[in-house]
Write a protein that holds these residues in place. Structure first.
Motif, PDB file in Angstrom:
ATOM      1  N   GLY A 198       0.833  -1.196   0.000  1.00 46.70           N
ATOM      2  CA  GLY A 198       0.000   0.000   0.000  1.00 46.70           C
ATOM      3  C   GLY A 198       0.862   1.237   0.000  1.00 46.70           C
ATOM      4  N   ASP A 199       0.734   2.061  -1.011  1.00 43.46           N
ATOM      5  CA  ASP A 199       1.623   3.208  -1.186  1.00 43.46           C
ATOM      6  C   ASP A 199       0.781   4.470  -1.369  1.00 43.46           C
ATOM      7  OD1 ASP A 199       3.447   5.131  -1.952  1.00 43.46           O
ATOM      8  OD2 ASP A 199       4.605   3.778  -3.218  1.00 43.46           O
ATOM      9  N   VAL A 200       0.793   5.330  -0.361  1.00 45.92           N
ATOM     10  CA  VAL A 200       0.012   6.566  -0.435  1.00 45.92           C
ATOM     11  C   VAL A 200       0.438   7.408  -1.623  1.00 45.92           C
ATOM     12  CG1 VAL A 200      -0.540   8.725   0.756  1.00 45.92           C
ATOM     13  CG2 VAL A 200      -0.420   6.600   2.055  1.00 45.92           C
ATOM     14  N   ALA A 201       1.741   7.517  -1.845  1.00 48.70           N
ATOM     15  CA  ALA A 201       2.244   8.332  -2.958  1.00 48.70           C
ATOM     16  C   ALA A 201       1.725   7.820  -4.295  1.00 48.70           C
ATOM     17  CB  ALA A 201       3.770   8.344  -2.944  1.00 48.70           C
ATOM     18  N   GLU A 202       1.621   6.505  -4.425  1.00 47.49           N
ATOM     19  CA  GLU A 202       1.120   5.937  -5.675  1.00 47.49           C
ATOM     20  C   GLU A 202      -0.359   6.266  -5.869  1.00 47.49           C
ATOM     21  OE1 GLU A 202       0.108   1.470  -7.053  1.00 47.49           O
ATOM     22  OE2 GLU A 202       2.253   1.870  -6.819  1.00 47.49           O
ATOM     23  N   TYR A 203      -1.129   6.199  -4.797  1.00 44.69           N
ATOM     24  CA  TYR A 203      -2.556   6.503  -4.902  1.00 44.69           C
ATOM     25  C   TYR A 203      -2.791   7.967  -5.283  1.00 44.69           C
ATOM     26  CZ  TYR A 203      -3.074   2.084  -2.386  1.00 44.69           C
ATOM     27  OH  TYR A 203      -3.016   0.771  -2.005  1.00 44.69           O
ATOM     28  N   LEU A 204      -1.835   8.821  -4.924  1.00 51.10           N
ATOM     29  CA  LEU A 204      -1.981  10.250  -5.215  1.00 51.10           C
ATOM     30  C   LEU A 204      -1.223  10.671  -6.469  1.00 51.10           C
ATOM     31  CD1 LEU A 204      -1.550  11.664  -1.594  1.00 51.10           C
ATOM     32  CD2 LEU A 204      -3.687  11.244  -2.823  1.00 51.10           C
ATOM     33  N   SER A 205      -0.497   9.729  -7.080  1.00 51.18           N
ATOM     34  CA  SER A 205       0.331  10.051  -8.232  1.00 51.18           C
ATOM     35  C   SER A 205      -0.497  10.249  -9.496  1.00 51.18           C
ATOM     36  CB  SER A 205       1.344   8.924  -8.460  1.00 51.18           C
ATOM     37  OG  SER A 205       2.042   9.105  -9.671  1.00 51.18           O
ATOM     38  N   ASP A 206       0.056  11.042 -10.414  1.00 51.30           N
ATOM     39  CA  ASP A 206      -0.581  11.250 -11.714  1.00 51.30           C
ATOM     40  C   ASP A 206      -0.133  10.208 -12.740  1.00 51.30           C
ATOM     41  OD1 ASP A 206      -1.957  13.483 -10.842  1.00 51.30           O
ATOM     42  OD2 ASP A 206      -0.316  14.846 -11.342  1.00 51.30           O
ATOM     43  N   THR A 207       0.958   9.484 -12.441  1.00 51.63           N
ATOM     44  CA  THR A 207       1.475   8.522 -13.404  1.00 51.63           C
ATOM     45  C   THR A 207       0.659   7.233 -13.421  1.00 51.63           C
ATOM     46  OG1 THR A 207       3.036   7.680 -11.750  1.00 51.63           O
ATOM     47  CG2 THR A 207       3.798   9.445 -13.196  1.00 51.63           C
ATOM     48  N   ARG A 208       0.097   6.858 -12.280  1.00 52.93           N
ATOM     49  CA  ARG A 208      -0.799   5.700 -12.241  1.00 52.93           C
ATOM     50  C   ARG A 208      -2.074   6.178 -11.558  1.00 52.93           C
ATOM     51  NH1 ARG A 208      -1.287   0.488  -9.189  1.00 52.93           N
ATOM     52  NH2 ARG A 208      -1.810  -1.116 -10.720  1.00 52.93           N
ATOM     53  N   PRO A 209      -2.881   6.907 -12.291  1.00 49.87           N
ATOM     54  CA  PRO A 209      -3.946   7.701 -11.654  1.00 49.87           C
ATOM     55  C   PRO A 209      -5.071   6.880 -11.026  1.00 49.87           C
ATOM     56  CG  PRO A 209      -4.145   7.780 -14.048  1.00 49.87           C
ATOM     57  CD  PRO A 209      -2.853   7.075 -13.741  1.00 49.87           C
ATOM     58  N   TYR A 210      -5.321   7.204  -9.781  1.00 49.10           N
ATOM     59  CA  TYR A 210      -6.483   6.682  -9.072  1.00 49.10           C
ATOM     60  C   TYR A 210      -7.547   7.773  -9.027  1.00 49.10           C
ATOM     61  CZ  TYR A 210      -4.256   2.400  -7.387  1.00 49.10           C
ATOM     62  OH  TYR A 210      -3.669   1.166  -7.302  1.00 49.10           O
ATOM     63  N   GLN A 211      -8.789   7.359  -9.061  1.00 57.03           N
ATOM     64  CA  GLN A 211      -9.899   8.297  -9.004  1.00 57.03           C
ATOM     65  C   GLN A 211     -10.819   7.964  -7.836  1.00 57.03           C
ATOM     66  OE1 GLN A 211     -11.826   7.998 -12.832  1.00 57.03           O
ATOM     67  NE2 GLN A 211     -10.351   9.341 -13.836  1.00 57.03           N
ATOM     68  N   ILE A 212     -11.557   8.970  -7.405  1.00 61.69           N
ATOM     69  CA  ILE A 212     -12.551   8.762  -6.355  1.00 61.69           C
ATOM     70  C   ILE A 212     -13.776   8.110  -6.973  1.00 61.69           C
ATOM     71  CG2 ILE A 212     -14.055   9.882  -4.666  1.00 61.69           C
ATOM     72  CD1 ILE A 212     -11.954  12.111  -4.475  1.00 61.69           C
ATOM     73  N   GLU A 213     -14.140   6.969  -6.440  1.00 59.81           N
ATOM     74  CA  GLU A 213     -15.286   6.203  -6.933  1.00 59.81           C
ATOM     75  C   GLU A 213     -16.442   6.314  -5.948  1.00 59.81           C
ATOM     76  OE1 GLU A 213     -16.797   4.392  -9.081  1.00 59.81           O
ATOM     77  OE2 GLU A 213     -17.615   2.546  -8.225  1.00 59.81           O
ATOM     78  N   HIS A 214     -17.628   6.639  -6.455  1.00 62.60           N
ATOM     79  CA  HIS A 214     -18.844   6.588  -5.654  1.00 62.60           C
ATOM     80  C   HIS A 214     -19.372   5.152  -5.649  1.00 62.60           C
ATOM     81  CE1 HIS A 214     -18.808  10.955  -6.451  1.00 62.60           C
ATOM     82  NE2 HIS A 214     -19.593  11.067  -5.394  1.00 62.60           N
ATOM     83  N   LEU A 215     -19.628   4.619  -4.477  1.00 69.19           N
ATOM     84  CA  LEU A 215     -20.210   3.278  -4.416  1.00 69.19           C
ATOM     85  C   LEU A 215     -21.567   3.245  -5.098  1.00 69.19           C
ATOM     86  CD1 LEU A 215     -19.363   2.195  -0.747  1.00 69.19           C
ATOM     87  CD2 LEU A 215     -18.101   1.679  -2.848  1.00 69.19           C
ATOM     88  N   PHE A 216     -22.289   4.348  -5.035  1.00 69.66           N
ATOM     89  CA  PHE A 216     -23.623   4.419  -5.614  1.00 69.66           C
ATOM     90  C   PHE A 216     -23.630   5.422  -6.762  1.00 69.66           C
ATOM     91  CE2 PHE A 216     -24.065   2.999  -1.274  1.00 69.66           C
ATOM     92  CZ  PHE A 216     -24.928   1.922  -1.395  1.00 69.66           C
ATOM     93  N   ALA A 217     -24.114   4.968  -7.905  1.00 63.98           N
ATOM     94  CA  ALA A 217     -24.143   5.808  -9.104  1.00 63.98           C
ATOM     95  C   ALA A 217     -25.108   6.976  -8.915  1.00 63.98           C
ATOM     96  CB  ALA A 217     -24.553   4.974 -10.312  1.00 63.98           C
ATOM     97  N   ASN A 218     -24.926   7.986  -9.737  1.00 64.97           N
ATOM     98  CA  ASN A 218     -25.773   9.172  -9.652  1.00 64.97           C
ATOM     99  C   ASN A 218     -27.111   8.912 -10.341  1.00 64.97           C
ATOM    100  OD1 ASN A 218     -26.582  11.772  -9.105  1.00 64.97           O
ATOM    101  ND2 ASN A 218     -25.445  12.689 -10.796  1.00 64.97           N
ATOM    102  N   LYS A 219     -27.884   8.008  -9.728  1.00 69.42           N
ATOM    103  CA  LYS A 219     -29.195   7.623 -10.244  1.00 69.42           C
ATOM    104  C   LYS A 219     -30.214   7.711  -9.108  1.00 69.42           C
ATOM    105  CE  LYS A 219     -27.791   6.526 -14.421  1.00 69.42           C
ATOM    106  NZ  LYS A 219     -28.275   7.234 -15.642  1.00 69.42           N
ATOM    107  N   PRO A 220     -30.719   8.904  -8.805  1.00 70.48           N
ATOM    108  CA  PRO A 220     -31.617   9.085  -7.656  1.00 70.48           C
ATOM    109  C   PRO A 220     -32.842   8.181  -7.699  1.00 70.48           C
ATOM    110  CG  PRO A 220     -30.939  11.202  -8.567  1.00 70.48           C
ATOM    111  CD  PRO A 220     -30.465  10.165  -9.530  1.00 70.48           C
ATOM    112  N   ALA A 221     -33.339   7.858  -8.894  1.00 68.62           N
ATOM    113  CA  ALA A 221     -34.565   7.056  -8.998  1.00 68.62           C
ATOM    114  C   ALA A 221     -34.401   5.677  -8.369  1.00 68.62           C
ATOM    115  CB  ALA A 221     -34.979   6.924 -10.460  1.00 68.62           C
ATOM    116  N   ARG A 222     -33.189   5.155  -8.374  1.00 70.10           N
ATOM    117  CA  ARG A 222     -32.954   3.829  -7.792  1.00 70.10           C
ATOM    118  C   ARG A 222     -33.148   3.827  -6.273  1.00 70.10           C
ATOM    119  NH1 ARG A 222     -27.238   2.454 -10.849  1.00 70.10           N
ATOM    120  NH2 ARG A 222     -28.066   2.252 -12.979  1.00 70.10           N
TER     121      ARG A 222
END
Length: 314
Positions: free
Chosen positions: A48-72
């Motif tokens: 587990g590497d904090v620098a890697e998670y924040l790096s632009d070379t192997r980009p990680y993104q913030i994922e929402h567990l729930f999609a932006n679908k209010p009707a669901r």
């Protein structure tokens, strides 16, 4: 030196309800998720590497567990503000590689979980099969008292329940990551120190050592605004109501979420990146008169009831 600094600081109990992703804090949220992810990875014997998670070379993104679908989720969150508030809370967020994040699209949570099994531990545990033949995971959860939190969920578990459990999980992990022990400070050297991540805040009164930091909190402390006062923000012709609690936080009516800043509460309602909360939130008097919080603050400063932030104590 660090121990002496910690002893001098005044820490409020950490409350995650109402804290989540907004347009102005993406870097902060990503950093927290990176620390959480790396800690669980290392605890389970994986890299587990904090620098890697924040790096632009192997980009990680913030994922929402729930999609932006209010009707669901209309049954549990019929109000769009309630849905946005829940979906964006920290407990509903994880880190994924950008290509994996893009591949999930707007899948329902139940479908995403089936694909989470190949992700880092903090995400992978949501897949029930992930727990098979992983003794280090069981050792880690038991050693940290996370058996009821670091786990999968039943199909069709309500969004609010998933996020509530994950919020508590994140608080427990923060307590371990930023513990005195990990900072190299002996507990006996700071006998009065309280773990801010595990301290239950009082809903009626601010912590004994707390200092009012926001304008609204300062107004409550000075008696300019009474706890329980109603405020309103009008957006697209609709009035959105809230109350100011004893800590100066904004409690949105109908959502149960608390916001430390008027700006943050306004962003959730308006679904915008920024919001001038002190201008748009109005205090409502008994006769129905609406006064902008900024006007109320400025009048209190002129009258001497409230100290200006620019003034310095001699």
């Amino acid at each position: 030196m660090l121990g002496r600094q910690v002893a001098r600081e005044e820490y409020d109990a950490v409350v995650l309800d109402g804290f989540g992703l907004r347009g102005t804090n993406r870097h902060q949220v990503k950093y927290l998720l990176a620390r959480l992810t790396a800690f669980v990875q290392e605890g389970c014997g994986r890299r587990g590497d904090v620098a890697e998670y924040l790096s632009d070379t192997r980009p990680y993104q913030i994922e929402h567990l729930f999609a932006n679908k209010p009707a669901r989720h209309s049954a549990e969150a019929p109000d769009p503000v309630r849905f946005r508030s829940l979906r964006n809370q920290l407990g509903g967020l994880v880190l994924l590689l950008d290509k994996d994040n893009a591949s999930l699209g707007a899948m329902p949570f139940e479908e995403k979980v089936k694909r989470y099994g190949r992700q880092d531990v903090l995400v992978g545990v949501l897949n029930r099969e992930y727990h098979s033949n992983f003794p280090r995971l069981h050792e880690f959860t038991k050693a940290n008292g996370l058996e009821s939190l670091l786990r999968p969920f039943r199909p069709n578990t309500p969004m609010a329940e998933v996020i509530k459990v994950r919020q508590e999980l994140y608080l427990r992990l923060c307590s371990r990551i930023w513990s005195l022990e990990r900072m190299g400070i002996r507990k006996e050297d700071l006998p009065e120190h309280r773990d801010p991540f595990m301290t239950v805040p009082s809903p009626l009164a601010p912590p004994a050592r707390a200092r009012p930091r926001t304008d609204v909190a300062r107004m409550v402390s000075a008696g300019v605004v009474e706890p329980g006062s109603r405020i309103v923000l009008t957006h697209k012709g609709t009035d959105h109501w809230a109350e100011i609690d004893a800590n100066g936080r904004i409690a949105l009516k109908g959502t149960g979420a608390l916001y430390s800043k008027a700006d943050d509460a306004g962003c959730i309602i308006r679904n915008t990146r920024t919001c001038d909360g002190m201008k748009l939130w109005h205090l409502v008097s008994e006769d129905g008169t609406r006064t902008p919080l900024r006007e109320l603050r400025d009048r209190s400063i002129v009258s001497g009831v409230l100290r200006s932030r620019r003034s310095r104590v001699p």
